[in-house]
Design an enzyme around this catalytic site. Structure first.
Site, short mmCIF file in Angstrom:
data_model
loop_
_atom_site.label_atom_id
_atom_site.label_comp_id
_atom_site.label_asym_id
_atom_site.label_seq_id
_atom_site.Cartn_x
_atom_site.Cartn_y
_atom_site.Cartn_z
N ALA A 14 -19.54 -41.00 -4.11
CA ALA A 14 -19.70 -41.69 -2.83
C ALA A 14 -18.89 -41.09 -1.69
O ALA A 14 -18.96 -41.59 -0.57
CB ALA A 14 -19.32 -43.16 -3.00
N SER A 15 -18.12 -40.05 -1.93
CA SER A 15 -17.17 -39.60 -0.90
C SER A 15 -17.80 -38.77 0.21
O SER A 15 -17.29 -38.77 1.34
CB SER A 15 -16.03 -38.81 -1.56
OG SER A 15 -16.54 -37.67 -2.24
N GLY A 17 -21.65 -36.53 1.73
CA GLY A 17 -23.07 -36.24 1.63
C GLY A 17 -23.96 -37.44 1.40
O GLY A 17 -23.84 -38.48 2.05
N ILE A 18 -24.87 -37.30 0.44
CA ILE A 18 -25.84 -38.35 0.16
C ILE A 18 -25.16 -39.64 -0.25
O ILE A 18 -25.53 -40.73 0.19
CB ILE A 18 -26.83 -37.88 -0.93
CG1 ILE A 18 -27.70 -36.73 -0.40
CG2 ILE A 18 -27.70 -39.04 -1.41
CD1 ILE A 18 -28.58 -36.08 -1.46
N ARG A 38 -13.86 -38.90 -7.21
CA ARG A 38 -12.49 -38.44 -7.49
C ARG A 38 -11.66 -38.46 -6.22
O ARG A 38 -10.47 -38.75 -6.25
CB ARG A 38 -12.53 -37.04 -8.10
CG ARG A 38 -12.98 -37.03 -9.56
CD ARG A 38 -13.00 -35.64 -10.15
NE ARG A 38 -13.98 -34.78 -9.50
CZ ARG A 38 -14.22 -33.52 -9.85
NH1 ARG A 38 -13.53 -32.97 -10.83
NH2 ARG A 38 -15.14 -32.82 -9.23
N LEU A 64 -15.95 -39.14 -13.37
CA LEU A 64 -17.12 -39.51 -14.17
C LEU A 64 -17.30 -38.64 -15.41
O LEU A 64 -18.17 -38.93 -16.24
CB LEU A 64 -18.37 -39.45 -13.31
CG LEU A 64 -18.46 -40.51 -12.21
CD1 LEU A 64 -19.62 -40.21 -11.28
CD2 LEU A 64 -18.61 -41.90 -12.81
N TYR A 161 -28.50 -26.02 -14.15
CA TYR A 161 -28.53 -27.22 -13.30
C TYR A 161 -29.92 -27.84 -13.32
O TYR A 161 -30.08 -29.06 -13.47
CB TYR A 161 -28.15 -26.85 -11.87
CG TYR A 161 -28.41 -27.95 -10.86
CD1 TYR A 161 -27.55 -29.03 -10.74
CD2 TYR A 161 -29.54 -27.90 -10.04
CE1 TYR A 161 -27.80 -30.04 -9.83
CE2 TYR A 161 -29.79 -28.90 -9.12
CZ TYR A 161 -28.93 -29.97 -9.01
OH TYR A 161 -29.19 -30.96 -8.12
N LYS A 165 -31.49 -31.69 -14.53
CA LYS A 165 -32.33 -32.57 -13.72
C LYS A 165 -33.68 -32.85 -14.39
O LYS A 165 -34.27 -33.92 -14.18
CB LYS A 165 -32.53 -31.97 -12.32
CG LYS A 165 -31.24 -31.92 -11.50
CD LYS A 165 -30.61 -33.32 -11.36
CE LYS A 165 -29.37 -33.32 -10.50
NZ LYS A 165 -28.79 -34.67 -10.35
N VAL A 196 -31.10 -30.46 1.20
CA VAL A 196 -30.43 -31.49 2.01
C VAL A 196 -29.22 -30.85 2.68
O VAL A 196 -28.53 -30.02 2.07
CB VAL A 196 -29.98 -32.69 1.14
CG1 VAL A 196 -29.42 -33.80 2.01
CG2 VAL A 196 -31.14 -33.21 0.29
#
Length: 258
Positions: A14-15, A17-18, A38, A64, A161, A165, A196
């Site tokens: 949540a820190s 960007g999206i 973090r 996480l 990566y 996904k 993005v």
């Protein structure tokens, strides 16, 4: 969005960007949001700018990649705000390198799996448990995935990566089936964006690949998606009637090639 006012949403990563854009949007809509990352100071600063909004943002520090920290996060939520009604699994990262080259390491692969897959599964499990313990039958799970979960990118530095996904894509359907089998109306959805305008792509395009394009060169060819565009898709999913399950939103800049 009226039925979500005062209810609790967890947003991981949540820190910036999206994740930060989703926190802002949900607080403005009146939700109580627990934003975890973090780097918790950035979330606290974001919260200071939202003090006059309808909802409230709580900042919680959590790595996480560590199971015990995720479990402690959910214990804190239960003790302080009651439980999770909306879980948005936004956290994710790419440690860029080819699958076969010298930079390919087991530690990098495990790190991506820990955050992009395992943490997503554990947060979803704990969120659903929280909902069912409290008799919440209209909760929502949202996975922030990627177009790389729908096609394999030609950049070799993205292949592992992309595999994580694709896993999220499979898990979304697995979660849907299991929630249905539990005879619950808790819904699950995924949002899969293309390019993005976040720091994620700064890191992605400065990979070990010798022919990696610069961020400037890439974004000069198109207007990228803004984080708020993804946040608006979250609001759309939450705004649909309880009997409507949005499964997967694919979104890309209009000028993006793939």
């Amino acid at each position: 969005m009226d039925r979500w006012v005062g209810r609790v949403a967890l947003v991981t990563g949540a820190s910036v960007g999206i994740g930060a854009a989703i926190c802002r949007k949900l607080v403005e809509c009146g939700l109580v949001v627990v934003g975890c990352a973090r780097n918790v100071e950035k979330i606290r600063k974001l919260g200071e700018g939202l003090e006059s909004a309808k909802g409230k943002l709580h900042a919680y520090q959590c790595d996480l990649s560590k199971e015990e920290e995720i479990l402690t996060l959910f214990e804190w939520i239960k003790s302080n705000v009651g439980g999770v009604d909306v879980c948005i699994n936004n956290a994710g990262f790419g440690d860029y390198g080819t699958l076969l080259g010298p930079e390919a390491t087991v530690s990098a692969w495990k790190s991506m799996l820990d955050v992009n897959v395992i943490a997503l599964c554990l947060c979803t499990k704990e969120a659903v448990n929280s909902m069912r313990e409290r008799g919440v039958d209209d909760g929502q799970i949202i996975h922030i995935s990627s177009l790389s979960g729908h096609r394999v990118p030609i950049s070799p530095g993205n292949h592992f990566y992309s595999a994580t996904k694709f896993c999220v894509r499979s898990l979304t359907e697995g979660h849907r089936q299991e929630l249905r089998d539990l005879k619950t109306n808790i819904r699950v959805a995924a949002i899969s964006p293309g390019f993005v305008a976040t720091d994620f792509f700064v890191n992605a395009l400065h990979s070990t690949s010798s022919n990696a394009e610069s961020v400037t060169d890439l974004f000069s060819t198109m207007k990228p998606i803004d984080p708020v565009d993804v946040a608006d898709s979250v609001v759309y999913i939450l705004s649909t009637p309880p009997h409507v399950q949005v499964h997967d939103i694919l979104m890309r800049p209009t000028q993006q090639k793939t």
